[in-house]
Design a protein around this motif. Structure first.
Motif, mmCIF file in Angstrom:
data_model
loop_
_atom_site.group_PDB
_atom_site.id
_atom_site.type_symbol
_atom_site.label_atom_id
_atom_site.label_comp_id
_atom_site.label_asym_id
_atom_site.label_seq_id
_atom_site.Cartn_x
_atom_site.Cartn_y
_atom_site.Cartn_z
ATOM 1 N N GLY A 108 5.130 7.178 1.141
ATOM 2 C CA GLY A 108 5.854 6.084 0.498
ATOM 3 C C GLY A 108 5.011 4.831 0.407
ATOM 4 O O GLY A 108 3.783 4.879 0.477
ATOM 5 N N ARG A 109 5.728 3.703 0.303
ATOM 6 C CA ARG A 109 5.066 2.413 0.113
ATOM 7 C C ARG A 109 5.435 1.517 1.299
ATOM 8 O O ARG A 109 6.600 1.485 1.721
ATOM 9 N N VAL A 110 4.424 0.825 1.815
ATOM 10 C CA VAL A 110 4.674 -0.111 2.916
ATOM 11 C C VAL A 110 5.406 -1.329 2.363
ATOM 12 O O VAL A 110 4.892 -1.991 1.457
ATOM 13 N N VAL A 111 6.618 -1.587 2.879
ATOM 14 C CA VAL A 111 7.382 -2.726 2.354
ATOM 15 C C VAL A 111 7.427 -3.893 3.334
ATOM 16 O O VAL A 111 7.732 -5.013 2.968
ATOM 17 N N GLU A 112 7.133 -3.613 4.607
ATOM 18 C CA GLU A 112 7.176 -4.706 5.583
ATOM 19 C C GLU A 112 6.364 -4.296 6.804
ATOM 20 O O GLU A 112 6.336 -3.116 7.173
ATOM 21 N N ASP A 117 0.839 -1.209 0.000
ATOM 22 C CA ASP A 117 0.000 0.000 0.000
ATOM 23 C C ASP A 117 0.871 1.255 0.000
ATOM 24 O O ASP A 117 1.976 1.250 0.508
ATOM 25 N N THR A 118 0.330 2.314 -0.580
ATOM 26 C CA THR A 118 1.010 3.604 -0.471
ATOM 27 C C THR A 118 0.369 4.386 0.672
ATOM 28 O O THR A 118 -0.830 4.246 0.939
ATOM 29 N N VAL A 119 1.188 5.174 1.355
ATOM 30 C CA VAL A 119 0.690 5.946 2.501
ATOM 31 C C VAL A 119 1.145 7.397 2.391
ATOM 32 O O VAL A 119 2.159 7.703 1.763
ATOM 33 N N GLU A 120 0.377 8.259 2.997
ATOM 34 C CA GLU A 120 0.724 9.677 3.065
ATOM 35 C C GLU A 120 1.236 9.991 4.456
ATOM 36 O O GLU A 120 0.958 9.269 5.404
ATOM 37 N N VAL A 121 1.920 11.103 4.549
ATOM 38 C CA VAL A 121 2.373 11.558 5.873
ATOM 39 C C VAL A 121 1.158 11.773 6.769
ATOM 40 O O VAL A 121 0.166 12.376 6.341
ATOM 41 N N GLY A 122 1.229 11.243 7.965
ATOM 42 C CA GLY A 122 0.154 11.465 8.922
ATOM 43 C C GLY A 122 -0.990 10.476 8.808
ATOM 44 O O GLY A 122 -1.886 10.463 9.634
ATOM 45 N N GLN A 123 -0.918 9.599 7.780
ATOM 46 C CA GLN A 123 -1.987 8.599 7.621
ATOM 47 C C GLN A 123 -1.870 7.543 8.717
ATOM 48 O O GLN A 123 -0.786 7.038 8.990
ATOM 49 N N GLN A 124 -2.999 7.191 9.354
ATOM 50 C CA GLN A 124 -2.935 6.170 10.414
ATOM 51 C C GLN A 124 -2.632 4.814 9.811
ATOM 52 O O GLN A 124 -3.259 4.391 8.830
ATOM 53 N N ILE A 125 -1.663 4.121 10.415
ATOM 54 C CA ILE A 125 -1.265 2.812 9.894
ATOM 55 C C ILE A 125 -1.368 1.723 10.954
ATOM 56 O O ILE A 125 -1.075 0.566 10.701
ATOM 57 N N SER A 155 4.644 5.590 -6.882
ATOM 58 C CA SER A 155 3.224 5.399 -6.633
ATOM 59 C C SER A 155 2.751 6.307 -5.504
ATOM 60 O O SER A 155 1.619 6.777 -5.488
ATOM 61 N N ALA A 156 3.691 6.587 -4.569
ATOM 62 C CA ALA A 156 3.336 7.496 -3.483
ATOM 63 C C ALA A 156 3.107 8.894 -4.045
ATOM 64 O O ALA A 156 2.230 9.622 -3.605
ATOM 65 N N CYS A 157 3.905 9.252 -5.096
ATOM 66 C CA CYS A 157 3.726 10.557 -5.716
ATOM 67 C C CYS A 157 2.343 10.663 -6.340
ATOM 68 O O CYS A 157 1.708 11.712 -6.276
ATOM 69 N N ASP A 158 1.879 9.532 -6.887
ATOM 70 C CA ASP A 158 0.533 9.525 -7.451
ATOM 71 C C ASP A 158 -0.495 9.866 -6.386
ATOM 72 O O ASP A 158 -1.426 10.630 -6.636
ATOM 73 N N THR A 159 -0.283 9.265 -5.212
ATOM 74 C CA THR A 159 -1.257 9.482 -4.148
ATOM 75 C C THR A 159 -1.196 10.921 -3.652
ATOM 76 O O THR A 159 -2.211 11.561 -3.426
ATOM 77 N N LEU A 160 0.037 11.388 -3.507
ATOM 78 C CA LEU A 160 0.208 12.709 -2.925
ATOM 79 C C LEU A 160 -0.129 13.818 -3.915
ATOM 80 O O LEU A 160 -0.700 14.829 -3.547
ATOM 81 N N PHE A 161 0.284 13.598 -5.149
ATOM 82 C CA PHE A 161 0.076 14.644 -6.156
ATOM 83 C C PHE A 161 -0.666 14.055 -7.348
ATOM 84 O O PHE A 161 -0.079 13.812 -8.412
ATOM 85 N N PRO A 162 -1.956 13.788 -7.195
ATOM 86 C CA PRO A 162 -2.701 13.164 -8.301
ATOM 87 C C PRO A 162 -2.649 14.047 -9.557
ATOM 88 O O PRO A 162 -2.724 15.276 -9.441
ATOM 89 N N VAL A 190 7.454 -0.753 8.070
ATOM 90 C CA VAL A 190 8.592 -0.200 7.342
ATOM 91 C C VAL A 190 8.094 0.418 6.038
ATOM 92 O O VAL A 190 7.332 -0.217 5.301
ATOM 93 N N ILE A 191 8.512 1.651 5.796
ATOM 94 C CA ILE A 191 8.048 2.391 4.618
ATOM 95 C C ILE A 191 9.236 2.729 3.723
ATOM 96 O O ILE A 191 10.259 3.227 4.217
ATOM 97 N N ALA A 192 9.082 2.461 2.432
ATOM 98 C CA ALA A 192 10.080 2.926 1.451
ATOM 99 C C ALA A 192 9.616 4.294 0.970
ATOM 100 O O ALA A 192 8.570 4.414 0.340
ATOM 101 N N PRO A 193 10.338 5.342 1.327
ATOM 102 C CA PRO A 193 9.837 6.686 1.022
ATOM 103 C C PRO A 193 10.060 7.075 -0.436
ATOM 104 O O PRO A 193 10.871 6.477 -1.138
ATOM 105 N N GLY A 194 9.355 8.113 -0.840
ATOM 106 C CA GLY A 194 9.585 8.740 -2.145
ATOM 107 C C GLY A 194 9.308 7.849 -3.322
ATOM 108 O O GLY A 194 9.889 8.020 -4.392
#
Lengths: 449, 156
Positions: free
Chosen positions: B118-122, B92-100, B146-153, B139-143
């Motif tokens: 970023g994207r949840v990798v583990e 999954d992709t996540v945004e800053v501040g998104q509850q995980i 796909s995360a850019c898609d979410t953040l900046f559609p 664990v999140i792989a930042p930047g």
């Protein structure tokens, strides 16, 4: 019934000390640690409860209770220091169905306020130092000082460890000292109440170990002499006291038991007294509602495991012995090895321990959590080990201690210890004679009082 | 600082500073918070000379992944309630501040939020398992693109 799992809410040598007895009794142990301490390898389970600052780890009641509940503990052993004499923590433990291994919250609270504690003890017939039994305002204090006679000591009601106090030698210096101690007390303890008592020119610090069960049995385990102090921090403890006659020690023990019964004390506790070197009069100063650093001294002369007895009475079992069953043999001494630099006014000198070789041989006990590779964090108390020796008499115990200290090797970058200083103390004629009083170390280090 | 960043590092720092202030007997004269190196500094005047500083290590392991760690000892939950869909799963992709996730401690639900986009990798912590302070939870792989898609559609 004896506990199945005990969470040890402490660190360092006392946490390991408690765990050792638990293991002997078949009790599962849960050790907690902060991010500054490595997870101990002597516990059945370890839980990291917070970051380095004690306020967010070893003093963090919520984290400790959460750790106790999730690990299935049925009791919490608080050790000494940290939350060991925190009535609120004891109360919270009970609320969550955990046995707090210590006296009841009410007793801890009653003994925690020194003025209230002295009033209670005085009412129970235990001698207390002449002075105020409650907080005094300046004018009342001045009148009282005239009545008690100078010198007097003004100290914070909430104080301890030699901080927030001043000795006043005459009426002329009273106002200045009074105001200074109040300001200090506010700053250090957030409580500016002060009390006042007679200052003893020279005194011996003698304390009585008691243990009481929930069935009305109260037994004393003799005295310890803790007169070897540096700025009111104990450095070396011994039993029996070399300074007082056995008859006096027995009278003090009976006074301590009367005090313990009067407050409904349950568990292991210590009643501290000052013995006036000039008159031999003894005065109650405070009760320590916990196991003490120096408990091994009593263990060596009585042959009793105090932690085991403490666990038993906390679990509701009756004491398995009566007063006449307690037999004391020989003499024992304990030296506290601190990571501090005597050359730099005993400033803490923590760091990585690269070499650690403890002493051994006959009648030597070493209580320590360190080994080569242990890092002593700057965040906590600098004590790294306790060396305890037993002898048929005091001289033999001292000779053994000197031999043991000569075997101890501790080194690492930046690390210093007080070991050589302790050997100097042992060699001092006044100490050898057992005539030393509480001011003698400060005198030895060039009149620091 | 003209604009408060929507950044959980900053929030964590503010929370830590607030906690620090609440633990002290006297309010400080000044409170400095710097965001880049994550530090808080409190000073006193009027006879309270103590200076307390705290530093939060930036959670950046060697591989550039961000480990979201347990802020306290408790029980980790991946979903808002038993049987519900988890907040996030691997990939999954996540945004800053998104509850995980949630860490429950002393019956209090502490929301765990993503510290970086970023994207949840583990997800190394198991659902409903006890966790220690500072234990890695997600664990999140930042930047990630796909995360850019979410953040900046519509950025493509």
């Amino acid at each position: 019934m004896m506990f199945g799992t005990v969470l040890i809410a402490n660190r360092g040598e006392i946490a390991l000390r408690v765990a050792r007895t638990c293991r002997e009794l078949g009790i599962r142990t849960v050790a907690v640690h902060s991010a500054a301490d490595a997870p101990p390898d002597w516990a059945d389970q370890t839980i990291r409860i917070g970051p380095a600052p004690a306020r967010r780890s070893y003093l963090n009641a919520a984290a400790l209770i959460e750790a106790a509940l999730q690990s299935g503990a049925d009791a919490v052993h608080p050790g000494y220091g940290f939350l060991s004499e925190d009535a609120e923590f004891a109360r919270i433990c009970e609320e969550y169905g955990l046995t707090f291994i210590g006296p009841s919250a009410d007793v801890i609270e009653a003994m925690g306020d020194k003025a209230a504690a002295r009033a209670t003890m005085s009412a129970a017939g235990v001698p207390v130092l002449p002075g105020s039994l409650h907080a005094v305002e300046e004018e009342e204090g001045r009148r009282l000082a005239d009545e008690v006679g100078y010198p007097v000591v003004i100290k914070a009601v909430a104080g301890g460890g030699g901080r927030g106090m001043a000795i006043v030698h005459s009426g002329a210096g009273f106002s200045d000292s009074y105001r200074r101690v109040r300001a200090e007390a506010q700053l250090l303890f957030g409580d500016d109440r002060v009390c006042l008592e007679r200052y003893l020119r020279a005194a011996h610090h003698v304390e009585i170990q008691v243990i009481c069960d929930a069935h009305g049995n109260a037994v004393h385990l003799g005295e310890r002499d803790c007169s070897t102090q540096r700025r009111r921090q104990k450095l070396l403890e011994e039993s029996p006291s070399p300074a007082i006659a056995p008859e006096l020690a027995e009278r003090m023990a009976q006074a301590a038991l009367a005090g313990a019964r009067a407050i409904g004390y349950r568990g292991l506790g210590t009643f501290e007294f000052l013995v006036d070197d000039d008159t031999g009069d003894y005065f109650f100063i405070e009760t320590n509602c916990r196991i003490q650093v120096e408990h091994p001294v009593t263990e060596l002369v009585t042959g009793l495991d105090l932690v085991s007895e403490q666990l038993a009475v906390a679990s509701g079992l009756p004491l398995p012995f009566r007063q006449e069953d307690v037999v004391r043999r020989g003499a024992a001494l304990e030296c506290r090895i601190n990571a501090e630099d005597p050359e730099r006014n005993f400033a803490p000198a923590p760091g990585l321990i690269e070499e650690f070789t403890p002493p051994g041989g006959p009648f030597v006990r070493v209580d320590t959590h360190v080994r080569a590779g242990t890092r002593i964090p700057p965040d906590y108390d600098p004590m790294i080990a306790k060396i305890v020796t037993w002898g048929a008499d005091r001289d033999q115990a001292i000779d053994r201690m000197d031999r043991a200290l000569s075997e101890l090797r501790v080194s690492g970058p930046g690390l210093r210890t007080n070991t050589a200083f302790l050997r100097e103390v042992l060699a001092t004629p006044v100490f050898r004679k057992g005539a030393h009083t509480t001011g003698f170390i400060d005198h030895l280090t060039k009149g620091e009082t | 600082m003209t604009e408060l960043p929507n950044d959980s590092d900053f929030d964590t720092l503010c929370e830590a500073a607030t906690r620090l202030v609440s633990l002290l007997p006297h309010p400080p004269a000044t409170l400095k918070i710097s965001h880049g190196l994550a530090s808080a500094e409190l000073t006193w005047s009027d006879g309270f000379p103590a200076v307390v500083t705290t530093t939060v290590d930036p959670p950046l392991p060697d591989d550039g992944h961000i480990q979201v760690r347990a802020p306290l000892v408790g029980t980790f939950y991946r979903a808002p309630e038993p049987g519900a869909a988890p907040y996030v799963s691997v990939g999954d992709t996540v945004e800053v501040g998104q509850q995980i996730g949630i860490v429950e401690s002393m019956k209090l639900m502490n929301p765990i939020v993503a510290e970086a986009p970023g994207r949840v990798v583990e997800i190394p912590a198991a659902d409903a398992a006890p966790v220690e302070y500072d234990q890695p939870l997600v664990v999140i792989a930042p930047g990630d693109s796909s995360a850019c898609d979410t953040l900046f559609p519509g950025s493509r």
